[in-house]
Structures are given as structure tokens and as C-alpha cells.
Motif scaffolding. Structure first.
Motif, PDB file in Angstrom:
ATOM      1  N   ARG A 170       0.834  -1.280  -0.022  1.00 13.49           N
ATOM      2  CA  ARG A 170       0.003   0.014  -0.041  1.00 13.49           C
ATOM      3  C   ARG A 170       0.775   1.099  -0.050  1.00 13.49           C
ATOM      4  O   ARG A 170       0.625   2.193  -0.529  1.00 13.49           O
ATOM      5  CB  ARG A 170      -0.851   0.083   1.022  1.00 13.49           C
ATOM      6  CG  ARG A 170      -1.776   1.202   1.157  1.00 13.49           C
ATOM      7  CD  ARG A 170      -2.616   1.238   2.617  1.00 13.49           C
ATOM      8  NE  ARG A 170      -2.910   2.485   2.697  1.00 13.49           N
ATOM      9  CZ  ARG A 170      -3.439   3.106   3.958  1.00 13.49           C
ATOM     10  NH1 ARG A 170      -3.590   2.226   4.882  1.00 13.49           N
ATOM     11  NH2 ARG A 170      -3.836   4.305   4.036  1.00 13.49           N
ATOM     12  N   ILE A 171       1.840   1.251   0.908  1.00 11.57           N
ATOM     13  CA  ILE A 171       2.913   2.376   0.827  1.00 11.57           C
ATOM     14  C   ILE A 171       3.286   2.683  -0.331  1.00 11.57           C
ATOM     15  O   ILE A 171       3.557   3.725  -0.839  1.00 11.57           O
ATOM     16  CB  ILE A 171       3.896   2.195   2.087  1.00 11.57           C
ATOM     17  CG1 ILE A 171       3.180   2.320   3.147  1.00 11.57           C
ATOM     18  CG2 ILE A 171       4.840   3.398   1.732  1.00 11.57           C
ATOM     19  CD1 ILE A 171       4.112   1.806   4.529  1.00 11.57           C
ATOM     20  N   SER A 172       3.950   1.569  -0.976  1.00 15.70           N
ATOM     21  CA  SER A 172       4.539   1.912  -2.181  1.00 15.70           C
ATOM     22  C   SER A 172       3.542   2.137  -3.435  1.00 15.70           C
ATOM     23  O   SER A 172       3.811   3.310  -4.170  1.00 15.70           O
ATOM     24  CB  SER A 172       5.183   0.443  -2.889  1.00 15.70           C
ATOM     25  OG  SER A 172       4.240  -0.447  -3.066  1.00 15.70           O
ATOM     26  N   LEU A 173       2.478   1.851  -3.424  1.00 16.13           N
ATOM     27  CA  LEU A 173       1.278   2.443  -4.175  1.00 16.13           C
ATOM     28  C   LEU A 173       1.169   3.687  -3.898  1.00 16.13           C
ATOM     29  O   LEU A 173       0.955   4.584  -4.750  1.00 16.13           O
ATOM     30  CB  LEU A 173       0.112   1.659  -4.087  1.00 16.13           C
ATOM     31  CG  LEU A 173       0.158   0.079  -4.614  1.00 16.13           C
ATOM     32  CD1 LEU A 173      -1.370  -0.777  -4.270  1.00 16.13           C
ATOM     33  CD2 LEU A 173       0.299   0.158  -6.186  1.00 16.13           C
ATOM     34  N   GLU A 174       1.049   4.010  -2.728  1.00 11.30           N
ATOM     35  CA  GLU A 174       0.580   5.674  -2.376  1.00 11.30           C
ATOM     36  C   GLU A 174       1.822   6.501  -2.822  1.00 11.30           C
ATOM     37  O   GLU A 174       1.699   7.509  -3.351  1.00 11.30           O
ATOM     38  CB  GLU A 174       0.652   5.713  -0.860  1.00 11.30           C
ATOM     39  CG  GLU A 174      -0.593   5.412  -0.396  1.00 11.30           C
ATOM     40  CD  GLU A 174      -0.674   5.403   1.372  1.00 11.30           C
ATOM     41  OE1 GLU A 174       0.336   5.635   2.073  1.00 11.30           O
ATOM     42  OE2 GLU A 174      -1.772   5.119   1.848  1.00 11.30           O
ATOM     43  N   VAL A 175       3.163   5.634  -2.722  1.00  9.18           N
ATOM     44  CA  VAL A 175       4.270   6.518  -3.175  1.00  9.18           C
ATOM     45  C   VAL A 175       4.287   6.886  -4.815  1.00  9.18           C
ATOM     46  O   VAL A 175       4.396   8.100  -5.094  1.00  9.18           O
ATOM     47  CB  VAL A 175       5.582   6.023  -2.804  1.00  9.18           C
ATOM     48  CG1 VAL A 175       6.904   6.466  -3.421  1.00  9.18           C
ATOM     49  CG2 VAL A 175       5.787   5.959  -1.162  1.00  9.18           C
ATOM     50  N   GLN A 176       3.747   5.800  -5.261  1.00 11.97           N
ATOM     51  CA  GLN A 176       3.767   6.057  -6.646  1.00 11.97           C
ATOM     52  C   GLN A 176       2.552   7.012  -7.166  1.00 11.97           C
ATOM     53  O   GLN A 176       2.864   7.747  -8.177  1.00 11.97           O
ATOM     54  CB  GLN A 176       3.488   4.561  -7.130  1.00 11.97           C
ATOM     55  CG  GLN A 176       4.428   3.601  -7.238  1.00 11.97           C
ATOM     56  CD  GLN A 176       3.985   2.396  -7.722  1.00 11.97           C
ATOM     57  OE1 GLN A 176       3.005   2.258  -8.647  1.00 11.97           O
ATOM     58  NE2 GLN A 176       4.857   1.078  -7.444  1.00 11.97           N
ATOM     59  N   LEU A 177       1.533   6.912  -6.528  1.00 13.59           N
ATOM     60  CA  LEU A 177       0.565   7.776  -6.639  1.00 13.59           C
ATOM     61  C   LEU A 177       1.022   9.402  -6.269  1.00 13.59           C
ATOM     62  O   LEU A 177       0.733  10.058  -7.190  1.00 13.59           O
ATOM     63  CB  LEU A 177      -0.681   7.593  -5.646  1.00 13.59           C
ATOM     64  CG  LEU A 177      -1.855   8.630  -5.936  1.00 13.59           C
ATOM     65  CD1 LEU A 177      -2.379   8.305  -7.393  1.00 13.59           C
ATOM     66  CD2 LEU A 177      -2.823   8.230  -4.956  1.00 13.59           C
ATOM     67  N   GLU A 178       1.937   9.387  -5.337  1.00 13.99           N
ATOM     68  CA  GLU A 178       2.337  10.908  -5.076  1.00 13.99           C
ATOM     69  C   GLU A 178       3.387  11.116  -6.227  1.00 13.99           C
ATOM     70  O   GLU A 178       3.231  12.452  -6.485  1.00 13.99           O
ATOM     71  CB  GLU A 178       3.087  10.758  -3.740  1.00 13.99           C
ATOM     72  CG  GLU A 178       2.279  10.672  -2.527  1.00 13.99           C
ATOM     73  CD  GLU A 178       1.232  11.821  -2.360  1.00 13.99           C
ATOM     74  OE1 GLU A 178       0.305  11.581  -1.815  1.00 13.99           O
ATOM     75  OE2 GLU A 178       1.604  12.887  -3.178  1.00 13.99           O
ATOM     76  N   GLN A 179       4.145  10.319  -6.571  1.00 18.03           N
ATOM     77  CA  GLN A 179       4.981  10.694  -7.528  1.00 18.03           C
ATOM     78  C   GLN A 179       4.333  10.891  -8.938  1.00 18.03           C
ATOM     79  O   GLN A 179       4.548  12.024  -9.728  1.00 18.03           O
ATOM     80  CB  GLN A 179       5.864   9.598  -7.972  1.00 18.03           C
ATOM     81  CG  GLN A 179       6.931   9.490  -6.986  1.00 18.03           C
ATOM     82  CD  GLN A 179       7.768   8.172  -6.870  1.00 18.03           C
ATOM     83  OE1 GLN A 179       7.554   7.214  -7.814  1.00 18.03           O
ATOM     84  NE2 GLN A 179       8.627   7.746  -6.077  1.00 18.03           N
ATOM     85  N   LEU A 180       3.213  10.250  -9.181  1.00 20.27           N
ATOM     86  CA  LEU A 180       2.565  10.578 -10.517  1.00 20.27           C
ATOM     87  C   LEU A 180       1.834  11.876 -10.254  1.00 20.27           C
ATOM     88  O   LEU A 180       1.595  12.551 -11.387  1.00 20.27           O
ATOM     89  CB  LEU A 180       1.334   9.488 -10.763  1.00 20.27           C
ATOM     90  CG  LEU A 180       2.095   8.047 -11.157  1.00 20.27           C
ATOM     91  CD1 LEU A 180       1.122   7.154 -11.076  1.00 20.27           C
ATOM     92  CD2 LEU A 180       2.960   8.450 -12.408  1.00 20.27           C
ATOM     93  N   ARG A 181       1.658  12.228  -9.160  1.00 20.61           N
ATOM     94  CA  ARG A 181       0.711  13.690  -9.035  1.00 20.61           C
ATOM     95  C   ARG A 181       1.860  14.640  -9.512  1.00 20.61           C
ATOM     96  O   ARG A 181       2.794  14.680  -9.089  1.00 20.61           O
ATOM     97  CB  ARG A 181       0.275  13.752  -7.542  1.00 20.61           C
ATOM     98  CG  ARG A 181      -1.089  13.294  -7.507  1.00 20.61           C
ATOM     99  CD  ARG A 181      -1.505  13.737  -5.995  1.00 20.61           C
ATOM    100  NE  ARG A 181      -1.970  12.621  -5.481  1.00 20.61           N
ATOM    101  CZ  ARG A 181      -2.430  12.656  -4.151  1.00 20.61           C
ATOM    102  NH1 ARG A 181      -2.130  13.880  -3.324  1.00 20.61           N
ATOM    103  NH2 ARG A 181      -2.917  11.603  -3.286  1.00 20.61           N
ATOM    104  N   PRO A 182       1.255  15.663  -9.763  1.00 19.32           N
ATOM    105  CA  PRO A 182       1.916  16.829 -10.419  1.00 19.32           C
ATOM    106  C   PRO A 182       2.724  17.303  -8.791  1.00 19.32           C
ATOM    107  O   PRO A 182       2.001  17.422  -8.111  1.00 19.32           O
ATOM    108  CB  PRO A 182       1.292  17.935 -10.834  1.00 19.32           C
ATOM    109  CG  PRO A 182      -0.108  17.537 -10.641  1.00 19.32           C
ATOM    110  CD  PRO A 182      -0.287  15.907 -10.296  1.00 19.32           C
ATOM    111  N   PHE A 183       3.802  17.944  -9.068  1.00 21.15           N
ATOM    112  CA  PHE A 183       4.445  18.539  -7.955  1.00 21.15           C
ATOM    113  C   PHE A 183       3.863  19.595  -7.399  1.00 21.15           C
ATOM    114  O   PHE A 183       3.551  20.577  -8.033  1.00 21.15           O
ATOM    115  CB  PHE A 183       5.873  18.650  -8.254  1.00 21.15           C
ATOM    116  CG  PHE A 183       7.126  17.619  -8.357  1.00 21.15           C
ATOM    117  CD1 PHE A 183       6.840  16.554  -7.300  1.00 21.15           C
ATOM    118  CD2 PHE A 183       7.696  17.498  -9.284  1.00 21.15           C
ATOM    119  CE1 PHE A 183       7.653  15.444  -7.395  1.00 21.15           C
ATOM    120  CE2 PHE A 183       8.383  16.408  -9.454  1.00 21.15           C
ATOM    121  CZ  PHE A 183       8.424  15.208  -8.607  1.00 21.15           C
ATOM    122  N   SER A 184       3.442  19.604  -6.235  1.00 26.36           N
ATOM    123  CA  SER A 184       2.825  20.715  -5.581  1.00 26.36           C
ATOM    124  C   SER A 184       3.913  21.554  -4.853  1.00 26.36           C
ATOM    125  O   SER A 184       4.908  21.370  -4.781  1.00 26.36           O
ATOM    126  CB  SER A 184       1.812  20.348  -4.770  1.00 26.36           C
ATOM    127  OG  SER A 184       2.180  19.350  -3.711  1.00 26.36           O
TER     128      SER A 184
END
Lengths: 139, 819
Positions: free
Chosen positions: B803-817
């Protein structure tokens, strides 16, 4: 034992950077500079849910074949970067954490000095002493 | 040379002078500075001096031997008295006054004076490093005009003004020792100054003119203080100069251009008098201070300390208060030291690193500033004599004590000031740990602590789990090892992520009974305490269920719970009831690894009051037996069921046994059981089902076997066969009822049968074996469950990581805020 220790201000300019003198310092300067990107990335990633406190210790930012770079960010966005030699395998995560903790404490002491203007290069002897203690003893 | 006959006085005087000049202690005085100074101090024309030197033979020898020196001195005396210089006159002149060394050797003069005035000749001051002449305060300095220009070094300039002033008031004083650091300023200016001000002796002026570099050495400070010698003769260590300090302060207040301190301000500022310009004052202070400490250059003298205290008062009237950093910065900036040095001084003096200066710290900082101004290098570490003492100086201001003493007494104590770094670090440590343990910090502690920003816990803060607070190791009051094992299993295996389930926590006990070892443990625990047993027993059942649930849930919380350092001690660790103490510790131990404490907390409230104290004891024993018997079979239970059935609706087993018991209760028990079951069904909705079934299967099997075994060994009053059967059917039911808290009645009901069971079982010897067998089985079940636990936890961790890895990936995919 670190090979290079750097303190970067919020605006991403160095407040203090010191490397083991016998090596190519420019290389370390460049490494620290590039590590800032990773730091930003980690900080922005974690800072989503501000409810839960962000961990100050960022951990291994990125390893290269020669060394590893660890990062640490304070709440005021002051970043500490430690570069350690990859060959130094005995360095555990906890030790790195303790090094950052000491750095942070010393940095706080420097900040507490009313004669220190935030943003100035750090010229505190005490801080230098702490950093020296952490640097690799190159004999 | 010619023999020289000296009177006693002369002899004494000369010998003293010789010793003074004999800095190298070689019994021969070369033409070193002292000698020359001495000669110049004689205020004789240089040619006369040369003549004298020749006459005494030093010229030939190249140095002054003792005899030469004496001869020279005598010749000086002769010359001063106006007699022609003749070798013959050495012995012929009678009643020759002693050579006067006015300007030159203050020491000589002083000594001279001392010789005749006070027997305690100041003697030779120790060589450099001895006190400098602190300008006598209040000396009515006459040198209103500050030191003339020049003054390269403020420090020395300071001396200059002083010198003149002092000279203006020549007093026989103890010799002044030259500072061990030669002030670089040229004496010339000073001399002129002297000329202007001193108005004392024309001789002086002469001397002034004649002065050479030699004077520069220590002259200035010396001459200055010469007059002040008298003052200092009283105390050999060079007196500090409060007045000069004051003037210094005033100097700073005026903030004159840093260029030449001496340029300062004449007059005006002084509180006391003196002209001493700040710089001069400061330098004198410094020099004094420096030379003052015979053994400790950093010692603060009394006057100095008093001065510092006065200055402190100007900033902070309360001597026990603090000077904020900003105020201190302004104050010390006036000293015109470079910021870097001031920063270093601050680092040294702010002992507790709080950004503010106490009186001690202020004095140390002031002292360092003055020292620095006088040219002394700042130490790397705070000298001991400057260390702040823990005791306030309120009284000491009036009664100055040696700084050294203060320092020593203070330093060790300094460890515990309320501003000790350790404390704030500890305070910070808590928040940090709390923050990281958000998960289980569901209870009160979380709210406040998690918000603290002071994350940089000091060295003391055990941020890493290794040194983090270790949860209390459960100390079971009951000597059962099984309990410990169970506790361990529970603690490691279960993730109490459900803080809100005190019931869940408790029931597990009971469920454990069905599940074997854990339950046994709790049962025993129950037995220990008051009548909790029954309630505990059945309340414990749900716990394993919940735990299983939590484990299977693969909730990230669980993983997180395990990861972060142990939480601060739970506030509700203590359980009011003795028996529950055990429970508390037990559950605290289990929860310590990161499980939500509420579960532990919940326990106490979960335990329903025992309506029947008598039953409590009985059930206790019964529970123990029941623990064994439950898995082993209802035999035991059945024995106790008759009495306690109504109280233990959870134990479906009991109900059956109660029927056996042929008591009213038994009959009621089933009813209660049914009720409870019905109710349990609802409660079970939590979802412990799957796990429970799994677990129950296991324990059920075990129970079945146990029951079978127990059936064999049980006394038989209970109906073992139906129990196993019932178990299979009701394994879940048992668990369910255990999940919920049953009312006191049920607890009592269960307790009763339990208590009866042991009595019945014990009656039969076989029961013992059965119990032991059941114990073994329980242990086996325990291990099985533990393994299951660990496996599930592993799964949970894996899932969390995913789950954490998925979250990280999600964060990475998100545009940098923004950062």
C-alpha cells in the motif's frame, strides 16, 4: 563517518558545506546540489496530509556507486545533507539519524545566537566542532 | 670595579631592584628593558645614563652584573642628587639618597615606596602575566583629555589615558606588573599625554621623551597604573577596575567610532570620575584582568564582577532574570567587536543555550568581550572561572566571591538548571514519539503531543525504536508461565488496532479459553484478582477474535503500529482492581508494541462488576480450570456451570453443563446463553467471523480433543460429549459471546460453574491429568496460534508495504505541488 556535510537554507542556498578535504570537493558540492531535488520531492510527497507529522529524517536520498546521500529536513525547511562513503557499510540507519539529530541541535544552538543572522553562512566554532566530529577521519 | 659600600637601606633597595631587573634570574642583568627602563625612570639625561653605564662597567661587560647594577644604581642616585658622576663618589658620597626612579620603574618606585612604607614589598611582580595595573577607579583622573591620537590598540590606549591620570597623582604604590601582553600602542602619545596632564614631574616628560620602544612593552600599562599602585598595593592581584569598566561601558554607550578607543570620551560618561575613556577603561580592565589572575587569566575580580552586575542591572533590573538575546546583542555590539567574535563569545557564554543571558552568563560574556578588546584571544571553551553558577548572584553582587569558586561550584550543578538542554529535549522527545505513533495514539495523549513541532529532539530523545520507551513487561501476578507465553504471543501477534474495543480486549480472554492457552492465561489472571474472572474470562474471548480480525484486516495501522517506537506510557495503565492489574499489564504489554492502548484501557471498564463476590473466588479457580477445561472439554465447565451459569451466558458450554448441574441456574443458563448468543450474533458483526472460524476451528478441534480427553478424565458430572459437539457448533458461538461483554450475571454464571468445576474435577484424580493434558494441548494451540499470528502479521506487513509503495507511486504521479 560522513564524507560531506551540508546545511542548506530554505531558499536552497548553502549555509554550510564542508567536505573531507582530500577529495574533490566540487564533486560533493554538486552531489549535494542534485540531492536537493530529491529532498524536494520527498518533502512534497509526504507533506500531503499535513495532519500527520512529516518525518524529519528523509532517509537515503539516493545512492551512487561511490557514496550514499542522506537527507533531513527541519520544519523550517532547512535541509541537512550527509554524504557517506558507500564503502562504509557499518553505518546504520540509526547512526545516520543520530548524526542528523546532533546536527539539528547544533544548528539550533547557532540559531539561538543573537549575533547570527539567519541566512548568513554558519561560522560557529561549536558547529564546526560537531561537524568535524562527524567527518571521516582521514588521518 | 670599585668596591661599593652600601648602606643597609641601599643594599636592600638595590637588591630588590636587581631582582626586579633580573628577569632571567641569571644574577646578571643585561641591558634589557627593565634595566633601561629603570634607568630611564631615574629621569636622568640619556647621556648621564650612558655615563653611568660606562662607569659601572656594564659597557665593558656587556651586561649588568649585580655589582655593576648596584654601582649603576648608586651612580644614579649620585646623579640625581646632582653630584658629578665619579667613580670615586660611589663610596664617598655619604647620605646619598636612594636613586629615585620615578617615571621609569613604577615598580622600582613602588618598591621603593614599599620598602619604606610597608614592609611587604610588593617585590617583584611575577613576570609578565601578572596583574596589570588596574586603574584605580575614582582616581580623580586628571587626564581629561583622552589619550592623544595614536593608540593603535585600544587596549593600550586605554592605558595611556590612565597613565597620565595616574601619574597625575603619583602615589607610592605597589609596583605594577607589566601585562603579559605588551600593548602595542606607542608610549609617545601617552607620554605627551603625561606631559599634558601629569603636570607632575618635569622629569616625567623627560622620561617620556626618552622613552623608546622599551616603554612600549609594559610601560603604558605600568605607568598608568603607577599611580594606581597604591591602590593595588593593597591587593596584589591587580585590582580590577570597575570604574574603568564603567567608563568602558559608558564608552560603549556612546558608541564612538571603533577606531581608537582611546579617542573616547573623556569625562562625560564616567560615573566615577575618570576620564578614562572607555577604551582605556576597557583595556585597563582587560589588562588588569589578564594580569590579575596569577593563576587564572579569566578570573573575574570582585570589582569587575560588581561592574558587570551594575551593567546587567541597566538592562535587566532583576538580577535573577534573563537578558534576552536581542538586548544582549545590542549591548555587546557597542563594544565594536566583530560580529563573528561576538558570536563566538555568545556561544561560549550562553551556557544553557537558551538564547538569553543570566547574570553569570552575562558576566562571563562581558569578561570575554573585555578580554578580547584587550587583545586576548578567545578561548575555545568557556574557562571554568567563567562558567555560570547555578546560584543566582543576587547576594553575591554584594558579596563578591571569587569567580573561580563560583565557576567550580556552578559547573557541576549547571547540569540541572531548569533550562537544561535535556529537559526540553525530553519534552520534545515525547511529541516526536507521539507524532510517529499516531496510529495508536487514539487516546488522549495524541491530541496535544502530535502537534508539537519541536521535532528535533535532543540527543536524549530516543527517537529510534531501540532506545524508545520500552513498554512495560507484563508481570503476571499469577505464576503461570503460560500466561507469559500467551502474553507474548498476543503482544507480538495481535495488532490492537481497535482501541475502542475494551470488550474485545477482555473477551479474548474467554475466547482464549476456547482457544487454549491464551484464555487460560487470562483465566488465571482473573482468578488472581477479584471477581473479574468471570467477566474477564468471557471478555477475553473477544480479544483474540478482535486480534485476529485486526490481523486479517491487514490494516495499515497495524503495521504502522508496530513500526513506530513504543508510545509513551499509557495513561490508563493502572487498573483499579487487583486482578485487572494483571490484565492491565498483560494488555499493556500486548499493546505496547504499538497496539492501541485503548484496548488496554478499555479493559477496566469492560469488566463488569461482580455481583457475587463469593462467586468471584470460585470462578477464579473455576476459570483456571475452565481454561483448561474449556479446551479440554466441558467437563470442568459443567461442574461450575450449575452455579455460575447465569453469569456466564457466553460460555455456551457452561449452559449445557449447567443443565447438568441440575440447578436452577443451569436451566437459566441456557436461556441466558441463548440470549447471549442471540445478542452475540449481533455483536459478532464486527467481522471476526472469518478469523474466528479459523481460530475457532483450531481451538475447536483442540477443544474437541481436549474435551474428549477431559471427558475421559473428567469427573463426568458434566456431559463431555455434548460439549465437543456443542463446541463444534458453538465454537463460534462461544467466541461470539466472548466477544461481547456479558453482564455481570453472565459472568457470575460462568464463574459459578467454573468454580464448581474445579471442585468436581479435582475430586477426581484423573482430572488432574486431564488438566495437564489440556494444558499441554493449550500450549500447542498457543504455538499454533502464535504461528498463525505471525503469518498473518507478515501478510499484513506485506500488504502495508504494498500500500505504501502504491501511495508513493501515486504521489509521484501527481504533479509536484509546492514544497
Amino acid at each position: 563517518m560522513a564524507v560531506c556535510i551540508a546545511v542548506i537554507a530554505k531558499e536552497n542556498y548553502p549555509l554550510y558545506i564542508r567536505s573531507v578535504p582530500c577529495q574533490n570537493e566540487l564533486k560533493f558540492h554538486y552531489t549535494v546540489h542534485t540531492s536537493l531535488d530529491v529532498v524536494e520531492e520527498k518533502v512534497s510527497a509526504v507533506g500531503k496530509s499535513l495532519a500527520d507529522q512529516r518525518e524529519l529524517y528523509l532517509g537515503l536520498l539516493y545512492p551512487t556507486e561511490d557514496y550514499k546521500v542522506y537527507g533531513y529536513v527541519t520544519n523550517s525547511k532547512v535541509k541537512f545533507v550527509i554524504v557517506v562513503d558507500s564503502s562504509n557499510t557499518s553505518l546504520r540507519d540509526n547512526e545516520i539519524r543520530s548524526m542528523f539529530r546532533k546536527l539539528h541541535n547544533s544548528f539550533t544552538d547557532v540559531m539561538c545566537n543573537p549575533f547570527y543572522n539567519p541566512g548568513d553562512p554558519i561560522q560557529s566554532k561549536a558547529f564546526n566542532g560537531i561537524v568535524s566530529g562527524m567527518m571521516v577521519q582521514t588521518g | 670595579m670599585e668596591s661599593l659600600t652600601l648602606s643597609d637601606v641601599e643594599q636592600k633597595y638595590y637588591s630588590e631592584l636587581f631582582v626586579y631587573c633580573d628577569t632571567d634570574n641569571t644574577k646578571k642583568v643585561a641591558s634589557n628593558g627593565r634595566v633601561l627602563d629603570l634607568f630611564r625612570a631615574a629621569q636622568l639625561p640619556s647621556e648621564v645614563v650612558l655615563q653611568i653605564t660606562e662607569l659601572c662597567g656594564a659597557t665593558r661587560l656587556g651586561h649588568f652584573g649585580r655589582s655593576q647594577f648596584y654601582i649603576a644604581l648608586k651612580l644614579i642616585a649620585i646623579a640625581q642628587s646632582g653630584l658629578p658622576l665619579r667613580v670615586e663618589s660611589l663610596n664617598s658620597v655619604k647620605d646619598l639618597p636612594l636613586p629615585r626612579f620615578v617615571v621609569g620603574k613604577n615598580e622600582a618606585e613602588a618598591r621603593h615606596a614599599a620598602l619604606y612604607q610597608d614592609a611587604d614589598s610588593q617585590g617583584l611582580y611575577p613576570a609578565p602575566g601578572t596583574a596589570l595595573i588596574p586603574r584605580p577607579p575614582g582616581r580623580g583622573l586628571q587626564n581629561k583629555k583622552g589619550p592623544p591620537s595614536s593608540t593603535s590598540l585600544p587596549a593600550h590606549e586605554v592605558i595611556q589615558p590612565l597613565a597620565p591620570s595616574i601619574e597625575a597623582q603619583p602615589e607610592p604604590t605597589s609596583p605594577v606588573i607589566s601585562p603579559h601582553q605588551s600593548p602595542p600602542t606607542s608610549p609617545h602619545s601617552w607620554r605627551k599625554h603625561k606631559r599634558q596632564h601629569s603636570g607632575g614631574n618635569a622629569d616625567r616628560q623627560q622620561v617620556v621623551a626618552a622613552t623608546g620602544a622599551v616603554w612600549t612593552q609594559f610601560r603604558e600599562p605600568q605607568t598608568g597604573p603607577v599611580t594606581g599602585d597604591g591602590m593595588w598595593s593593597s591587593h596584589s592581584p591587580p585590582p580590577p577596575l570597575p570604574p574603568s569598566q564603567e567608563s568602558w561601558v559608558s564608552f560603549t554607550a556612546d558608541t564612538p567610532p571603533s577606531s581608537t578607543l582611546p579617542a573616547m570620551h573623556p569625562s562625560s560618561v564616567q560615573e566615577s570620575t575618570t576620564i578614562r575613556t572607555v577604551a582605556s577603561a576597557a583595556t585597563t580592565n582587560e589588562i588588569q584582568r589578564q594580569s590579575s589572575g596569577y593563576d587564572d587569566p579569566w578570573k573575574i575580580t570582585d570589582e569587575q564582577r560588581q561592574y558587570y552586575i551594575n551593567q546587567f542591572k541597566t538592562i535587566q533590573p532583576d538580577l535573577t532574570g534573563l537578558i534576552p538575546g536581542s538586548a544582549a546583542k545590542e549591548f555587546f555590539t557597542k563594544s565594536k567587536l566583530p560580529i563573528l567574535e561576538l558570536s563566538h563569545i555568545w556561544e561560549l557564554s550562553d551556557f544553557d543555550k537558551d538564547g538569553a543571558l543570566t547574570l553569570d552568563e552575562f558576566c562571563a560574556a562581558f569578561h570575554l568581550v573585555v578580554a578580547r578588546k584587550n587583545g586576548y584571544d578567545l578561548p575555545e571553551k568557556l574557562p571554568e572561572s567563567l562558567m555560570p553558577k547555578l546560584i543566582d548572584l543576587d547576594d553575591s553582587a554584594e558579596v563578591p566571591e571569587p569567580a573561580a569558586e563560583v565557576g567550580f561550584s556552578a559547573s557541576p550543578v549547571e547540569v540541572t538548571p531548569n533550562k537544561s538542554p535535556s529537559m526540553p529535549s525530553l519534552n520534545q522527545a515525547w511529541p516526536e514519539m507521539n507524532q510517529s505513533n499516531e496510529q495508536w495514539e487514539t487516546f488522549s495523549e495524541r491530541s496535544s503531543s502530535s502537534q508539537t513541532l519541536t521535532q528535533f529532539d535532543s540527543n536524549i530523545a530516543p527517537a529510534d525504536p531501540d532506545t524508545a520507551i520500552v513498554h512495560p513487561v507484563p508481570i503476571r501476578m499469577t505464576p503461570s508461565k503460560i500466561h507469559m507465553q500467551e502474553m507474548e504471543l498476543k503482544r507480538t501477534g495481535s495488532d490492537h488496532n481497535h482501541p475502542t474495543s475494551p470488550l474485545l480486549a477482555k473477551p479474548p480472554e474467554l475466547s482464549e479459553e476456547t482457544k487454549l492457552p491464551p484464555s487460560m492465561k487470562f483465566v488465571a489472571a482473573n482468578t488472581v484478582g477479584d471477581g473479574y474472572s468471570s467477566s474477564d474470562s468471557f471478555t477475553s474471548d473477544p480479544e483474540p477474535i478482535t486480534r485476529q480480525r485486526s490481523q486479517s484486516g491487514a490494516s495499515p495501522e497495524a503495521l504502522k503500529v508496530v513500526a513506530p517506537p513504543p508510545p509513551p506510557p499509557r495513561p490508563q495503565q493502572s487498573h483499579s482492581r487487583s486482578s485487572s492489574l494483571d490484565m492491565n499489564r498483560t494488555f499493556a504489554a500486548t499493546a505496547a508494541p504499538g497496539q492501541p492502548q485503548p484496548s488496554a484501557i478499555a479493559f477496566p471498564p469492560a469488566v463488569p462488576p461482580r455481583p457475587l463476590p463469593t462467586q468471584s473466588s470460585v470462578p477464579l479457580t473455576g476459570h483456571r480450570v475452565e481454561a483448561e477445561g474449556v479446551p479440554a472439554g466441558g467437563a470442568v465447565l459443567t461442574t461450575t456451570s450449575p452455579q455460575q451459569i447465569p453469569q456466564q451466558p457466553n460460555f455456551a458450554d457452561f449452559s449445557q453443563f449447567q443443565a447438568f448441574a441440575a440447578s436452577e441456574q443451569p436451566s437459566s443458563l441456557p436461556d441466558i446463553d441463548k440470549h447471549s448468543e442471540a445478542g452475540q450474533a449481533d455483536k459478532i458483526s464486527e467481522g471476526a467471523g472469518p478469523l474466528r472460524t479459523v481460530k475457532s476451528d483450531g481451538p475447536a478441534d483442540e477443544r474437541t480433543s481436549a474435551t474428549v480427553n477431559s471427558a475421559k478424565g473428567s469427573s463426568g458430572p458434566l456431559a463431555p460429549p455434548p460439549k465437543p459437539v456443542r463446541r463444534r457448533l458453538k465454537s463460534e458461538d462461544e467466541l461470539r459471546p466472548e466477544d461481547e461483554q456479558i453482564g455481570p450475571q453472565k459472568a457470575a454464571a460462568i464463574a459459578a460453574p467454573l468454580t464448581s468445576q474445579p471442585s468436581i474435577s479435582r475430586s477426581v484424580g484423573k482430572d488432574k491429568k486431564a488438566i495437564q493434558a489440556s494444558i499441554r494441548r493449550n500450549k500447542e494451540t498457543n504455538t499454533v496460534l502464535a504461528r498463525l499470528n505471525s503469518e498473518l502479521q507478515q501478510q499484513l506487513k506485506d500488504l502495508l508495504e504494498e500500500r505504501i509503495s502504491l501511495e508513493v507511486q501515486l504521489e509521484q504521479l501527481r504533479p509536484f505541488s509546492h514544497l
